[in-house]
Write a protein that holds these residues in place. Structure first.
Motif, PDB file in Angstrom:
ATOM      1  N   GLY A  20      36.605  45.346  56.252  1.00  0.00           N
ATOM      2  CA  GLY A  20      37.424  44.277  56.814  1.00  0.00           C
ATOM      3  C   GLY A  20      37.633  43.089  55.900  1.00  0.00           C
ATOM      4  N   VAL A  21      37.114  43.139  54.681  1.00  0.00           N
ATOM      5  CA  VAL A  21      37.310  42.045  53.726  1.00  0.00           C
ATOM      6  C   VAL A  21      38.705  42.186  53.113  1.00  0.00           C
ATOM      7  N   ASN A  22      39.564  41.216  53.378  1.00  0.00           N
ATOM      8  CA  ASN A  22      40.941  41.286  52.870  1.00  0.00           C
ATOM      9  C   ASN A  22      41.236  40.198  51.846  1.00  0.00           C
ATOM     10  N   PHE A  23      40.207  39.500  51.366  1.00  0.00           N
ATOM     11  CA  PHE A  23      40.352  38.346  50.489  1.00  0.00           C
ATOM     12  C   PHE A  23      39.539  38.616  49.228  1.00  0.00           C
ATOM     13  N   PHE A  24      40.213  38.698  48.056  1.00  0.00           N
ATOM     14  CA  PHE A  24      39.554  38.960  46.772  1.00  0.00           C
ATOM     15  C   PHE A  24      39.784  37.755  45.864  1.00  0.00           C
ATOM     16  N   ASP A  25      38.749  37.382  45.109  1.00  0.00           N
ATOM     17  CA  ASP A  25      38.859  36.259  44.179  1.00  0.00           C
ATOM     18  C   ASP A  25      38.539  36.713  42.764  1.00  0.00           C
ATOM     19  N   THR A  26      39.383  36.309  41.800  1.00  0.00           N
ATOM     20  CA  THR A  26      39.144  36.616  40.406  1.00  0.00           C
ATOM     21  C   THR A  26      39.586  35.427  39.555  1.00  0.00           C
ATOM     22  N   ALA A  27      39.693  35.616  38.244  1.00  0.00           N
ATOM     23  CA  ALA A  27      40.112  34.555  37.327  1.00  0.00           C
ATOM     24  C   ALA A  27      40.482  35.176  35.995  1.00  0.00           C
ATOM     25  N   GLU A  28      41.377  34.506  35.283  1.00  0.00           N
ATOM     26  CA  GLU A  28      41.746  35.018  33.963  1.00  0.00           C
ATOM     27  C   GLU A  28      40.559  34.997  33.008  1.00  0.00           C
ATOM     28  N   THR A  36      35.982  41.034  26.241  1.00  0.00           N
ATOM     29  CA  THR A  36      36.203  41.551  27.598  1.00  0.00           C
ATOM     30  C   THR A  36      37.011  40.614  28.477  1.00  0.00           C
ATOM     31  N   GLN A  37      37.340  39.418  27.989  1.00  0.00           N
ATOM     32  CA  GLN A  37      38.071  38.451  28.799  1.00  0.00           C
ATOM     33  C   GLN A  37      39.363  39.069  29.334  1.00  0.00           C
ATOM     34  N   GLY A  38      39.553  38.977  30.653  1.00  0.00           N
ATOM     35  CA  GLY A  38      40.732  39.544  31.304  1.00  0.00           C
ATOM     36  C   GLY A  38      40.493  40.921  31.894  1.00  0.00           C
ATOM     37  N   ALA A  39      39.357  41.532  31.578  1.00  0.00           N
ATOM     38  CA  ALA A  39      39.100  42.887  32.067  1.00  0.00           C
ATOM     39  C   ALA A  39      39.018  42.946  33.585  1.00  0.00           C
ATOM     40  N   THR A  40      38.481  41.908  34.211  1.00  0.00           N
ATOM     41  CA  THR A  40      38.331  41.919  35.668  1.00  0.00           C
ATOM     42  C   THR A  40      39.688  42.027  36.345  1.00  0.00           C
ATOM     43  N   GLU A  41      40.638  41.202  35.915  1.00  0.00           N
ATOM     44  CA  GLU A  41      41.986  41.293  36.485  1.00  0.00           C
ATOM     45  C   GLU A  41      42.602  42.667  36.215  1.00  0.00           C
ATOM     46  N   THR A  42      42.351  43.217  35.038  1.00  0.00           N
ATOM     47  CA  THR A  42      42.883  44.546  34.716  1.00  0.00           C
ATOM     48  C   THR A  42      42.344  45.605  35.670  1.00  0.00           C
ATOM     49  N   TYR A  43      41.047  45.541  35.970  1.00  0.00           N
ATOM     50  CA  TYR A  43      40.456  46.495  36.916  1.00  0.00           C
ATOM     51  C   TYR A  43      41.128  46.394  38.286  1.00  0.00           C
ATOM     52  N   ILE A  44      41.322  45.165  38.738  1.00  0.00           N
ATOM     53  CA  ILE A  44      41.951  44.970  40.056  1.00  0.00           C
ATOM     54  C   ILE A  44      43.378  45.509  40.044  1.00  0.00           C
ATOM     55  N   GLY A  45      44.116  45.222  38.970  1.00  0.00           N
ATOM     56  CA  GLY A  45      45.470  45.739  38.860  1.00  0.00           C
ATOM     57  C   GLY A  45      45.512  47.251  38.859  1.00  0.00           C
ATOM     58  N   ASN A  46      44.590  47.866  38.167  1.00  0.00           N
ATOM     59  CA  ASN A  46      44.538  49.333  38.150  1.00  0.00           C
ATOM     60  C   ASN A  46      44.212  49.891  39.534  1.00  0.00           C
ATOM     61  N   TRP A  47      43.359  49.176  40.277  1.00  0.00           N
ATOM     62  CA  TRP A  47      43.037  49.605  41.643  1.00  0.00           C
ATOM     63  C   TRP A  47      44.245  49.478  42.552  1.00  0.00           C
ATOM     64  N   PHE A  48      44.993  48.379  42.410  1.00  0.00           N
ATOM     65  CA  PHE A  48      46.229  48.228  43.192  1.00  0.00           C
ATOM     66  C   PHE A  48      47.173  49.395  42.912  1.00  0.00           C
ATOM     67  N   LYS A  49      47.332  49.741  41.624  1.00  0.00           N
ATOM     68  CA  LYS A  49      48.250  50.821  41.256  1.00  0.00           C
ATOM     69  C   LYS A  49      47.783  52.153  41.827  1.00  0.00           C
ATOM     70  N   LYS A  50      46.475  52.403  41.768  1.00  0.00           N
ATOM     71  CA  LYS A  50      45.938  53.680  42.226  1.00  0.00           C
ATOM     72  C   LYS A  50      46.015  53.822  43.744  1.00  0.00           C
ATOM     73  N   THR A  51      45.712  52.731  44.459  1.00  0.00           N
ATOM     74  CA  THR A  51      45.578  52.815  45.915  1.00  0.00           C
ATOM     75  C   THR A  51      46.802  52.346  46.677  1.00  0.00           C
ATOM     76  N   GLY A  52      47.648  51.541  46.043  1.00  0.00           N
ATOM     77  CA  GLY A  52      48.780  50.960  46.756  1.00  0.00           C
ATOM     78  C   GLY A  52      48.372  49.919  47.773  1.00  0.00           C
ATOM     79  N   ASN A  53      47.222  49.277  47.555  1.00  0.00           N
ATOM     80  CA  ASN A  53      46.669  48.352  48.546  1.00  0.00           C
ATOM     81  C   ASN A  53      47.003  46.880  48.295  1.00  0.00           C
ATOM     82  N   ARG A  54      47.953  46.599  47.408  1.00  0.00           N
ATOM     83  CA  ARG A  54      48.229  45.184  47.127  1.00  0.00           C
ATOM     84  C   ARG A  54      48.594  44.407  48.385  1.00  0.00           C
ATOM     85  N   ASP A  55      49.368  45.023  49.288  1.00  0.00           N
ATOM     86  CA  ASP A  55      49.819  44.300  50.476  1.00  0.00           C
ATOM     87  C   ASP A  55      48.720  44.125  51.518  1.00  0.00           C
TER      88      ASP A  55
END
Length: 346
Positions: free
Chosen positions: A43-51, A61-80
């Motif tokens: 039920g957690v619908n709120f994610f926090d990250t940073a550049e 490794t700077q920026g890797a966290t956002e890259t992981y999240i973006g890859n997850w959005f692409k894989k799962t289609g869960n951005r919305d």
């Protein structure tokens, strides 16, 4: 899960926010995917990250966290399904490397935002935060403000809001917030937005936990009266407020030792207060982590508590804390300990 609205908006967010700053250093991409899958299912619908992430800070490794999240959005289609928060890094005082120059100039914010959007594989960020002030101040572990020649600073708050407004108008940012900031700055941002029709800050992301309740001194009243919700980070004091470090266990390799600025949680008074909180938790059949998080969830100025974990089992326990309600007697005992050892690790 319990829900509220992101302060001063109509966006529904979970009272627990998934923190991501270890992904790319202490956590792999697959572990990040596992955490996001579990959190969303819980039920957690709120994610926090940073550049700037991951932390510990590393130019490789700077920026890797956002890259992981973006890859997850692409894989799962869960951005919305996710309310996404990120941050633009301020001046490089806490960086071992410079991401860019320019502070919060128009070109600096534009570069930061567009780079984050590309890594996150999204067209917009729901909450875009200024990671820390662009001037010397008493934030991030500093007890008091000190004047010095370094404190000379041109007030750029109105200009910064004007830059952010451009990206709000373009639909690339929905709402804005601050991080690691102080009362004077929060009120200045509110003043500029009020009198010049500029975007209004919704949240402030600052440290807040049983060993550091300095937010209550000046900022809590602002949160309540001005509807600027706190997104507390370090709610477990980098692991200090858990059962795992209570009997002299080796902390090497843990976050509390990996980040030199967080070693304030190892000071004598912090250890003394932690022992008392631990005893109170055990008297009431709770883990120290659950009690510590439950206390934050019940504060009326807290919008959503940012919870991060390196292990999935830790994340499960931390998310489950939302179902624990502390009674008045426990809260009174917490406050009694706080009064005897106030803010041992600001």
């Amino acid at each position: 899960m319990k829900y509220t609205t992101l302060s001063n908006t109509q966006i529904k967010v979970s009272k627990v926010c998934l923190g991501t700053m270890t992904w790319g250093e202490q956590n792999s991409e697959s572990e990040g995917f596992e955490q996001m899958n579990y959190a969303l299912d819980a039920g957690v619908n709120f994610f926090d990250t940073a550049e700037l992430y991951p932390i510990p800070k590393n130019p490789r490794t700077q920026g890797a966290t956002e890259t992981y999240i973006g890859n997850w959005f692409k894989k799962t289609g869960n951005r919305d399904k996710v309310v996404l928060a990120s941050k633009v890094a301020g001046p490089p005082e806490y960086n071992p490397h410079k991401i860019r120059t320019g502070g919060f100039s128009k070109s600096a914010i534009e570069d930061a935002l567009h780079t984050s959007l590309k890594r996150l594989q999204t067209d917009y960020i729901d909450l875009y935060q200024l990671h820390w002030p662009d001037r010397p101040s008493n934030y991030f572990g500093k007890r008091g403000y000190r004047t010095s020649p370094d404190n000379q600073w041109k007030d750029t708050i109105r200009e910064t809001l004007e830059h952010l407004k451009d990206f709000v108008d373009q639909g690339k940012i929905r709402y804005i917030g601050l991080s690691n900031d102080v009362p004077w700055s929060v009120m200045r941002f509110l003043e500029e937005s009020k009198y010049h029709g500029l975007p209004r800050i919704s949240t402030i992301q600052n440290p807040y936990n049983l060993l550091n309740r300095t937010y209550e001194v000046g900022l809590a009243e602002i949160s309540l009266r001005e509807n600027v919700g706190l997104l507390p980070y370090s709610p477990l004091a980098f692991g200090r407020l858990t059962d795992k470090f209570l009997n002299g266990q080796d902390t090497s390799g843990s976050r509390i030792d990996l980040y030199p600025e967080m070693r304030r949680y190892n000071k004598d008074n912090a250890l003394k207060a932690t022992a008392q909180y631990y005893a109170l938790a055990k008297e009431n059949n709770m883990s120290l982590a659950t009690m510590s998080l439950a206390f934050l969830h019940q504060q009326d100025f807290v919008c959503s508590t940012i919870i991060g974990a390196t292990q999935l089992e830790q994340l499960k326990e931390n998310i489950a804390s939302i179902d624990t309600q502390l009674d008045k007697e426990v809260i009174d005992q917490i406050n009694k300990i706080h009064e005897s050892i106030p803010n041992p690790a600001p």
